[in-house]
Design a protein around this motif. Sequence first.
Motif, mmCIF file in Angstrom:
data_model
loop_
_atom_site.group_PDB
_atom_site.id
_atom_site.type_symbol
_atom_site.label_atom_id
_atom_site.label_comp_id
_atom_site.label_asym_id
_atom_site.label_seq_id
_atom_site.Cartn_x
_atom_site.Cartn_y
_atom_site.Cartn_z
ATOM 1 N N MET A 312 52.074 64.136 31.180
ATOM 2 C CA MET A 312 53.259 63.327 31.471
ATOM 3 C C MET A 312 53.994 62.970 30.184
ATOM 4 O O MET A 312 53.409 62.500 29.231
ATOM 5 C CB MET A 312 52.867 62.046 32.218
ATOM 6 C CG MET A 312 54.059 61.190 32.616
ATOM 7 S SD MET A 312 53.586 59.610 33.367
ATOM 8 C CE MET A 312 52.768 60.159 34.874
ATOM 9 N N GLN A 313 55.301 63.200 30.192
ATOM 10 C CA GLN A 313 56.157 62.875 29.062
ATOM 11 C C GLN A 313 56.897 61.557 29.325
ATOM 12 O O GLN A 313 56.919 61.038 30.440
ATOM 13 C CB GLN A 313 57.153 64.004 28.824
ATOM 14 C CG GLN A 313 56.494 65.346 28.562
ATOM 15 C CD GLN A 313 55.709 65.374 27.265
ATOM 16 O OE1 GLN A 313 56.282 65.305 26.184
ATOM 17 N NE2 GLN A 313 54.380 65.458 27.363
ATOM 18 N N GLN A 314 57.521 61.031 28.273
ATOM 19 C CA GLN A 314 58.146 59.718 28.380
ATOM 20 C C GLN A 314 59.265 59.691 29.419
ATOM 21 O O GLN A 314 59.418 58.709 30.150
ATOM 22 C CB GLN A 314 58.702 59.286 27.017
ATOM 23 C CG GLN A 314 59.157 57.835 26.971
ATOM 24 C CD GLN A 314 58.025 56.865 27.262
ATOM 25 O OE1 GLN A 314 56.940 56.975 26.694
ATOM 26 N NE2 GLN A 314 58.271 55.908 28.160
ATOM 27 N N GLY A 315 60.062 60.762 29.506
ATOM 28 C CA GLY A 315 61.147 60.776 30.479
ATOM 29 C C GLY A 315 60.631 60.678 31.902
ATOM 30 O O GLY A 315 61.164 59.914 32.725
ATOM 31 N N GLU A 316 59.612 61.452 32.211
ATOM 32 C CA GLU A 316 58.981 61.397 33.531
ATOM 33 C C GLU A 316 58.418 60.009 33.795
ATOM 34 O O GLU A 316 58.593 59.443 34.890
ATOM 35 C CB GLU A 316 57.875 62.446 33.596
ATOM 36 C CG GLU A 316 57.074 62.456 34.886
ATOM 37 C CD GLU A 316 55.888 63.405 34.816
ATOM 38 O OE1 GLU A 316 54.960 63.246 35.648
ATOM 39 O OE2 GLU A 316 55.864 64.295 33.931
ATOM 40 N N LYS A 317 57.743 59.456 32.788
ATOM 41 C CA LYS A 317 57.143 58.126 32.944
ATOM 42 C C LYS A 317 58.199 57.058 33.206
ATOM 43 O O LYS A 317 58.008 56.168 34.045
ATOM 44 C CB LYS A 317 56.336 57.772 31.693
ATOM 45 C CG LYS A 317 55.587 56.444 31.803
ATOM 46 C CD LYS A 317 54.782 56.156 30.539
ATOM 47 C CE LYS A 317 54.034 54.830 30.674
ATOM 48 N NZ LYS A 317 53.275 54.514 29.431
ATOM 49 N N ASP A 318 59.310 57.141 32.485
ATOM 50 C CA ASP A 318 60.380 56.153 32.669
ATOM 51 C C ASP A 318 60.905 56.173 34.102
ATOM 52 O O ASP A 318 61.142 55.116 34.712
ATOM 53 C CB ASP A 318 61.532 56.430 31.702
ATOM 54 C CG ASP A 318 61.178 56.123 30.250
ATOM 55 O OD1 ASP A 318 60.175 55.419 30.017
ATOM 56 O OD2 ASP A 318 61.904 56.608 29.350
ATOM 57 N N LEU A 319 61.103 57.369 34.655
ATOM 58 C CA LEU A 319 61.591 57.476 36.033
ATOM 59 C C LEU A 319 60.569 56.919 37.018
ATOM 60 O O LEU A 319 60.925 56.200 37.970
ATOM 61 C CB LEU A 319 61.902 58.936 36.362
ATOM 62 C CG LEU A 319 63.070 59.580 35.606
ATOM 63 C CD1 LEU A 319 63.198 61.049 36.004
ATOM 64 C CD2 LEU A 319 64.365 58.838 35.864
ATOM 65 N N LEU A 320 59.308 57.235 36.809
ATOM 66 C CA LEU A 320 58.258 56.757 37.711
ATOM 67 C C LEU A 320 58.123 55.233 37.636
ATOM 68 O O LEU A 320 57.927 54.578 38.670
ATOM 69 C CB LEU A 320 56.927 57.415 37.367
ATOM 70 C CG LEU A 320 56.828 58.921 37.642
ATOM 71 C CD1 LEU A 320 55.505 59.464 37.132
ATOM 72 C CD2 LEU A 320 56.985 59.217 39.130
ATOM 73 N N GLU A 321 58.222 54.671 36.447
ATOM 74 C CA GLU A 321 58.112 53.213 36.303
ATOM 75 C C GLU A 321 59.281 52.513 36.974
ATOM 76 O O GLU A 321 59.111 51.454 37.599
ATOM 77 C CB GLU A 321 58.038 52.837 34.829
ATOM 78 C CG GLU A 321 56.692 53.178 34.188
ATOM 79 C CD GLU A 321 56.643 52.821 32.713
ATOM 80 O OE1 GLU A 321 57.725 52.768 32.071
ATOM 81 O OE2 GLU A 321 55.521 52.612 32.199
#
Length: 398
Positions: A312-321
């Motif tokens: 998981m990369q930061q962009g994916e994590k930001d969307l999920l959060e």
Amino acid sequence: MSASSSPNDVASALLAEKGLQLQSLKVLQSLWAGYGFICQVTASPIGLAQSYILKLITPPPAKANDEGHIRKILSYQVEQYFYSHLAPHMPPSIPVAQCLASINHHHPNGTSTTAMLLADLKQQYPIAGEKREALSPTQVHTSLDWLASFHGFWWPRMKNMDRKALVRPPLEEVKMQRKNQDEMTVWLNGGYTYLATRRSEFNLLVKDNDAEWNESLTEWEEGDISLSEMVAAVLAPKPQGWGPTDDYQTLIHGDVKSENLFTSVAGDKVAFYDFQYVGLGLGVCDLAKLFTCSVPLSMLYSGDHVPRELPMQQGEKDLLERYLDLLKKTGQKSYDWEIFVRHWETALVDWLRFQASWGFWGNTEWLEARVRSILRDVEWKSGILGNRTYAETWSTVN
């Protein structure tokens, strides 16, 4: 309503229920395999005309054991139920088209006529999502917020849903021989890609020894159960009894993609449509398709080239959060981040299983790289294998 009623006849009858008179009707498109039409209808009492959408379904008679045909017929009945019985309970902050009137008539010759007269979303949301096109960053965020609100609204309400009335997989539903079709509500398992109804495609992957995903997804992992079957067992809602994800099940859209939504010109407001596959499930199953098919790759991964394996990369994590925060706020329930990520990654593996057996499109490099990384995660895999006994029970009935 007769089996030979024209779109004009159906539109006039539905409009008459609301004291409206048909002024004009334009066929916008045909439904899959000639099953009906989507029409734009203009109507009014006396004075200013108003635009509506008529969705008219007139399929051929049901064919025995034709899973795809039966799935489509059931899906239109599910969609009608959603618009007529569930959508009116949703707040204005989760916009969907209002259903003004609908019919569902079964004819002696084995055919049926299902029709819905809906408000025209393009009056307020004029920008249509295009087929297999990425959304803008603003549209992605707005869509995520809509999904989080939709999933969050239905999450605490799932305990009150009568699971006996939920629509089973197509061939299983036929065997049930319900005396009253009006007793059906939405799908027991939302979406149309889950393994219980995609065995024929999965068997093609099983036989394709040259395919990369043949070994990892189809070969026996424990006893005679494949990893794909274990994943399906974790995700699948149960008609009765306990399931490993019961506390997190909600109502999912089932077919989330850019072409099933309209947005405002600025992209900061969105309304989804096409609820043929709405049913129980984990919200992350909707996200798996959205991220793969409609989110720009740059929002998921910032590099020039996607590596073979990708955590998981930061962009994916930001969307999920962003999604999870609003989901918990709307649903007023808890959802631990680690559990959520476990569910998310399981949904990605399941979505890849469908694409690998049916055909790839969208951010496929990203999806495959993510799943390669997930399958090497010992903790994730041990969690899936921990449901072995449950998976064995699931596989005997699917």
